[in-house]
Design an enzyme around this catalytic site. Structure first.
Site, PDB file in Angstrom:
ATOM      1  N   LYS A 169     -44.581 -31.355 -73.430  1.00 48.17           N
ATOM      2  CA  LYS A 169     -43.633 -32.346 -73.929  1.00 48.17           C
ATOM      3  C   LYS A 169     -44.306 -33.416 -74.788  1.00 48.17           C
ATOM      4  O   LYS A 169     -45.529 -33.561 -74.830  1.00 48.17           O
ATOM      5  CB  LYS A 169     -42.855 -32.949 -72.758  1.00 48.17           C
ATOM      6  CG  LYS A 169     -41.851 -31.936 -72.212  1.00 48.17           C
ATOM      7  CD  LYS A 169     -40.894 -32.508 -71.199  1.00 48.17           C
ATOM      8  CE  LYS A 169     -39.840 -31.457 -70.834  1.00 48.17           C
ATOM      9  NZ  LYS A 169     -38.948 -31.921 -69.757  1.00 48.17           N
ATOM     10  N   ARG A 189     -42.611 -26.829 -63.680  1.00 45.97           N
ATOM     11  CA  ARG A 189     -42.009 -25.897 -64.631  1.00 45.97           C
ATOM     12  C   ARG A 189     -42.861 -25.879 -65.896  1.00 45.97           C
ATOM     13  O   ARG A 189     -43.045 -26.913 -66.537  1.00 45.97           O
ATOM     14  CB  ARG A 189     -40.573 -26.349 -64.945  1.00 45.97           C
ATOM     15  CG  ARG A 189     -39.813 -25.482 -65.923  1.00 45.97           C
ATOM     16  CD  ARG A 189     -38.433 -26.097 -66.175  1.00 45.97           C
ATOM     17  NE  ARG A 189     -37.604 -25.290 -67.064  1.00 45.97           N
ATOM     18  CZ  ARG A 189     -37.627 -25.345 -68.388  1.00 45.97           C
ATOM     19  NH1 ARG A 189     -38.461 -26.195 -68.998  1.00 45.97           N
ATOM     20  NH2 ARG A 189     -36.829 -24.575 -69.117  1.00 45.97           N
TER      21      ARG A 189
END
Length: 286
Positions: free
Chosen positions: A225, A265
């Protein structure tokens, strides 16, 4: 297996004695990290099997990109992308999660063999989602969310990000329970990168203990991210591309495992699978 390390057990799913690893299969043409690579059903299934062989405990299948600014895909197209992949992976004996904000996609994926519904909106995007999950008796991931991708960046405004995210998650947990989802089937996710800037994401990672105090297993989804790109680049340089953030992702995975996360995740499974096993070994040596 033991749960002495307090990660929590999710009813309806296998139990692991360490932080579990959730591998990502994006059946999309426009994901921020690997858009288009697994858009074909056959390639997506092969990728899911490969992730499992590399150490993924669960496979999370999604057919709609949630990167900032991404347009929504229509329901029929999302179903076309997701359900065949879920069915094929479940038929291979994998533990499959469906990443969707739509009740119809959740229902058909559960019927095809998915065991977990991972809704990045925490049930806010589709009023039918919580009743559908409750009727199916499925586990449900409640993520912190402040709106769809086209507007979420403008909502990254906080006075106390940890306190506000915790409070907003508590409200969604209550809504899920009131809607009939059993408390022991609820997982919480702080929503890193969703309506958050890099300092917000870092503060949440630094205070995972406060999120765990909500009393539910915790999923941390930091993989590749933007905040990791900002950390790696420093104040003046351009962030590295998403696929060059996997070592940083593994670092967050180790920190999350050490903090008691139920699962992480990730896109690149092997480094994180190694990281959580090392964290578990250190934890056991205390």
């Amino acid at each position: 297996m033991s749960t002495s390390f307090g990660r929590g057990r999710v009813a309806g799913l296998p139990e692991w004695d360490r932080c579990a690893v959730m591998g990502v299969v994006n059946v999309t043409p426009d994901s921020f990290s690997d858009g288009g690579r697994w858009f074909d059903t056959e390639r997506a299934v092969k990728h899911g099997l490969d992730l499992a062989s590399r150490g993924a405990d669960l496979i999370d299948v999604g057919g709609e990109s949630t990167r900032p600014g991404a347009p929504r895909v229509d329901e029929a197209e999302e179903l076309r992308r997701v359900v065949p992949v879920v069915r094929a992976l479940a038929a291979e004996g994998l533990v499959v999660s469906v990443d969707t904000m739509r009740a119809a996609v959740a229902e058909q994926s559960l019927a095809a063999g998915a065991l977990l519904v991972n809704d990045v909106s925490g049930g806010l995007a589709d009023p039918a989602m919580i009743p559908a999950v409750a009727a199916a008796g499925a586990p449900f991931v409640v993520m912190h969310w402040r709106g769809f991708s086209d507007a979420m960046n403008s909502r990254a405004v906080y006075t106390d990000v940890v306190g506000e995210v915790t409070d907003e998650l508590r409200t969604r947990i209550d809504a899920a329970v009131d809607g009939g989802i059993a408390p022991d089937r609820i997982v919480v996710d702080p929503g890193l990168g969703f309506a958050k800037e890099a300092p917000h994401d870092l503060a949440l990672v630094a205070h995972l203990d406060r999120l765990r105090a909500l009393g539910h297993p915790l999923l941390v989804a930091a993989s590749r991210k933007r905040f990791l790109g900002r950390v790696l680049a420093g104040p003046d340089a351009a962030p590295p591309p998403a696929r060059e953030r996997d070592a940083a992702t593994a670092a967050i995975s180790a920190l999350s495992a050490q903090a008691g996360a139920w699962a992480v995740r990730v896109h690149d499974v092997r480094p994180t699978a190694d990281a959580v096993r090392v964290a578990r070994a250190v934890e056991a040596a205390r």
